[in-house]
Design an enzyme around this catalytic site. Structure first.
Site, PDB file in Angstrom:
ATOM      1  N   CYS A   1      28.479  12.559  28.600  1.00 17.47           N
ATOM      2  CA  CYS A   1      29.772  11.795  28.133  1.00 17.47           C
ATOM      3  C   CYS A   1      29.531  11.390  26.504  1.00 17.47           C
ATOM      4  CB  CYS A   1      30.272  10.782  29.003  1.00 17.47           C
ATOM      5  SG  CYS A   1      30.005  10.939  30.726  1.00 17.47           S
TER       6      CYS A   1
ATOM      7  N   LYS B   1      40.793  10.787  25.419  1.00 18.43           N
ATOM      8  CA  LYS B   1      39.496  10.747  26.171  1.00 18.43           C
ATOM      9  C   LYS B   1      38.120  10.765  25.255  1.00 18.43           C
ATOM     10  CE  LYS B   1      36.358  11.106  29.104  1.00 18.43           C
ATOM     11  NZ  LYS B   1      35.687  10.083  30.081  1.00 18.43           N
TER      12      LYS B   1
HETATM   13  N1  SAJ Z   1      24.434   2.620  25.978  1.00 18.35           N
HETATM   14  C1  SAJ Z   1      23.778   1.860  24.822  1.00 18.35           C
HETATM   15  N2  SAJ Z   1      24.335   0.720  24.495  1.00 18.35           N
HETATM   16  C2  SAJ Z   1      25.511   0.130  25.099  1.00 18.35           C
HETATM   17  C3  SAJ Z   1      26.079   0.954  26.033  1.00 18.35           C
HETATM   18  C4  SAJ Z   1      25.540   2.073  26.455  1.00 18.35           C
HETATM   19  O1  SAJ Z   1      22.694   2.151  24.282  1.00 18.35           O
HETATM   20  O2  SAJ Z   1      25.919  -0.947  24.900  1.00 18.35           O
HETATM   21  C5  SAJ Z   1      23.895   3.790  26.158  1.00 18.35           C
HETATM   22  C6  SAJ Z   1      23.489   3.847  27.796  1.00 18.35           C
HETATM   23  O3  SAJ Z   1      22.074   3.520  27.998  1.00 18.35           O
HETATM   24  C7  SAJ Z   1      23.505   5.366  27.827  1.00 18.35           C
HETATM   25  C8  SAJ Z   1      24.590   5.615  27.132  1.00 18.35           C
HETATM   26  O4  SAJ Z   1      24.833   4.889  26.282  1.00 18.35           O
HETATM   27  O5  SAJ Z   1      22.364   6.138  27.734  1.00 18.35           O
HETATM   28  C9  SAJ Z   1      25.957   6.052  27.985  1.00 18.35           C
HETATM   29  O6  SAJ Z   1      26.218   4.852  28.856  1.00 18.35           O
HETATM   30  P1  SAJ Z   1      27.751   4.038  29.187  1.00 18.35           P
HETATM   31  O7  SAJ Z   1      27.503   3.112  30.157  1.00 18.35           O
HETATM   32  O8  SAJ Z   1      28.003   3.674  27.921  1.00 18.35           O
HETATM   33  O9  SAJ Z   1      28.575   5.420  29.431  1.00 18.35           O
HETATM   34  P2  SAJ Z   1      28.514   6.603  30.656  1.00 18.35           P
HETATM   35  O10 SAJ Z   1      27.956   7.747  29.816  1.00 18.35           O
HETATM   36  O11 SAJ Z   1      27.763   6.147  32.015  1.00 18.35           O
HETATM   37  O12 SAJ Z   1      29.967   6.623  30.924  1.00 18.35           O
HETATM   38  C10 SAJ Z   1      30.984   6.866  29.875  1.00 18.35           C
HETATM   39  C11 SAJ Z   1      32.134   5.679  29.968  1.00 18.35           C
HETATM   40  N3  SAJ Z   1      32.876   5.782  28.862  1.00 18.35           N
HETATM   41  C12 SAJ Z   1      33.187   4.493  28.304  1.00 18.35           C
HETATM   42  O13 SAJ Z   1      32.999   3.459  28.863  1.00 18.35           O
HETATM   43  C13 SAJ Z   1      34.116   4.604  27.126  1.00 18.35           C
HETATM   44  C14 SAJ Z   1      32.821   6.194  31.426  1.00 18.35           C
HETATM   45  O14 SAJ Z   1      34.006   5.154  31.427  1.00 18.35           O
HETATM   46  C15 SAJ Z   1      33.500   7.499  31.291  1.00 18.35           C
HETATM   47  O15 SAJ Z   1      34.021   7.689  32.090  1.00 18.35           O
HETATM   48  C16 SAJ Z   1      32.405   8.322  31.215  1.00 18.35           C
HETATM   49  O16 SAJ Z   1      31.440   8.095  29.854  1.00 18.35           O
HETATM   50  C17 SAJ Z   1      32.614   9.840  30.834  1.00 18.35           C
HETATM   51  O17 SAJ Z   1      32.425  10.419  32.186  1.00 18.35           O
HETATM   52  O18 SAJ Z   1      33.032  10.310  29.773  1.00 18.35           O
END
Ligand code: SAJ
Length: 424
Positions: free
Chosen positions: A257, A203
């Site tokens: 996360c 995870k």
């Molecule tokens: N972000 C970027 N660039 C990207 C993708 C995201 O800057 O290319 C930023 C987003 O704006 C945000 C942060 O990263 O601030 C996280 O956003 P996210 O969409 O990547 O993820 P979360 O936190 O909403 O959800 C993540 C997911 N993990 C993965 O995709 C590996 C989700 O599947 C998990 O269940 C979740 O964390 C968790 O609860 O752990």
């Protein structure tokens, strides 16, 4: 296994409860927040998630779900409480410890106990199991103890809870099997059985993988400004390579996360995690980098009026936890020369400690609009939405504004080499 007791009714515990209830289980949801328990027992919910209000109302009306302040006897216990970090970036597993202690008086031989919260490696073996043992039950013989980390993306939670592969890590093989069978009752995706520590680490590595890749994209933004190239174009073209998937740069990495989980690894393996630590530093530097760009853009304005668009940690959610946007708002407020207004259609006033503006109030007389979350509302904005600005300049840090109007200057976080100071 007919009755499930879910402890923690937030972004994971509540949808999980609804899914089990909808699958025919009798579900008791437990939360320490009295207001949340009262709201839920009326069939209303306190969080924003696609499809959840309808499903939740249905299972409450069918009498399949009840909310309570205290646990009850059940066949299966699921712990889905937050695991934030302390100021010193160490894991705070107090809620998991408290939740475990809250259910032990109700545990009986043969029960299944599952921790879904994201936890540091070895927490199941070294923290949760001993609590159960202290209360006279053998966590390896009397109950089935397992860790099954949630992996769902906010906005797609109800879909991914059912379709995603689930990793079930037992403190024993039997526990992994028993807990996996519980998920097989609701999950269409593959359910994989493994050891507790392997599930804990897989995870953490999922989110760390994403955090490190985002850091690479954010580093590219800084390099691009130095070299004079459009980082968005570079990413688009590089990702055409079959084995390349550069993530998207932005104002920082927020949420509970990606901005938290890597620290659970760093805490346990400081010497061995230089890359993970560097990625955290790069992503934590982005709010400061964004403020530097805002200062460049407004350098020749006596008292610049800046309108912040988006306060959530990402688009199309109401979640402001660990949000880079709020960090940027606070950093700007530290500079007295800035007048800062904040607008976010997904955020309620009670969620933040500063005044929220409407779209009209935010843009009126503003010199600069800074877009910090990629809400759909911002993707569909029109030139006329910015008519009341003093100077029509937009800094789009999420590459989500699509305006083709010569009267409006749009700077993207990937093409900062073209920035010119705003002239009044
Ligand atoms: N972000 C970027 N660039 C990207 C993708 C995201 O800057 O290319 C930023 C987003 O704006 C945000 C942060 O990263 O601030 C996280 O956003 P996210 O969409 O990547 O993820 P979360 O936190 O909403 O959800 C993540 C997911 N993990 C993965 O995709 C590996 C989700 O599947 C998990 O269940 C979740 O964390 C968790 O609860 O752990």
């Amino acid at each position: 296994m007919k009755k499930v007791c879910v402890v923690g009714l937030g972004y994971i515990g509540l949808p999980t409860s609804a899914i089990f209830a909808n699958a025919g289980f009798e579900v008791v949801g437990v939360d320490v927040n009295e207001k949340v328990v009262q709201t839920l027992n009326t069939g209303e919910i306190h969080i924003e998630e696609n499809g959840l209000p309808e499903l939740f109302k249905k299972v409450v009306q069918e009498g399949k779900f009840r909310a309570s302040l205290v646990p009850e006897k059940a066949d299966v216990f699921i712990i889905a409480v937050p695991t934030p970090i302390h100021e010193d970036y160490t894991a705070n597993i107090d809620y998991v410890v408290d939740a475990t202690k809250s259910i032990v008086p109700y545990l009986e031989k043969g029960n299944v106990v599952i921790v879904e919260s994201t936890i540091p490696p070895r927490t199941m073996d070294d923290v949760v199991a001993p609590i159960i043992r202290e209360h006279g039950l053998d966590p390896e013989k009397d109950i089935y103890l397992a860790h099954c980390p949630e992996r769902v993306l906010p906005g797609r939670i109800l879909i991914e809870l059912v379709e995603n592969t689930r990793i079930v890590g037992g403190v024993t093989k039997e526990a992994a099997k028993k807990a996996a069978d519980v998920y097989r009752a609701i999950v269409k995706g593959e359910v994989i059985e493994t050891e507790a520590v392997t599930a804990e680490m897989s995870k953490l590595m999922e989110n760390t993988f994403r955090d490190v890749n985002i850091a690479l994209a954010n580093e590219l933004v800084k390099i691009s400004q130095r070299i004079g190239v459009d980082a968005h174009k570079v990413i688009e073209l590089a990702n055409k390579h079959p084995r390349v998937n550069i993530h998207l740069p932005g104002p920082g990495v927020g949420g509970h996360c990606l901005a938290v989980d890597p620290y659970f690894i760093i805490e346990k393996a400081k010497e061995e995690s230089p890359l993970i630590q560097t990625a955290r530093r790069i992503n934590n530097s982005m709010p400061y980098f964004v403020v530097e760009q805002i200062q460049r853009m407004t350098a020749e304005l006596a008292s610049p009026k800046v309108a912040i668009f988006g306060l959530t940690y990402k688009g199309n959610t109401d979640d402001v936890r660990e949000s880079p946007a709020i960090k940027i708002y606070e950093l700007l407020k530290q500079h007295s020369r800035f007048e800062v207004r904040a607008y976010d259609p997904h955020v309620k006033q009670e969620q933040v400690s500063f005044p929220l503006s409407t779209l009209e109030e935010a843009v009126h007389g503003a010199h600069l609009v800074v877009v910090l979350a990629d809400h759909n509302e911002f993707k569909n904005m029109k030139a006329e939405d910015f008519a009341a600005m003093k100077t029509k300049v937009i800094f789009d840090t999420k590459n989500c504004v699509h305006l083709n109007d010569e009267s409006i200057t749009v700077y993207k976080i990937g093409n900062l080499y073209s920035v010119k100071a705003i002239q009044e």
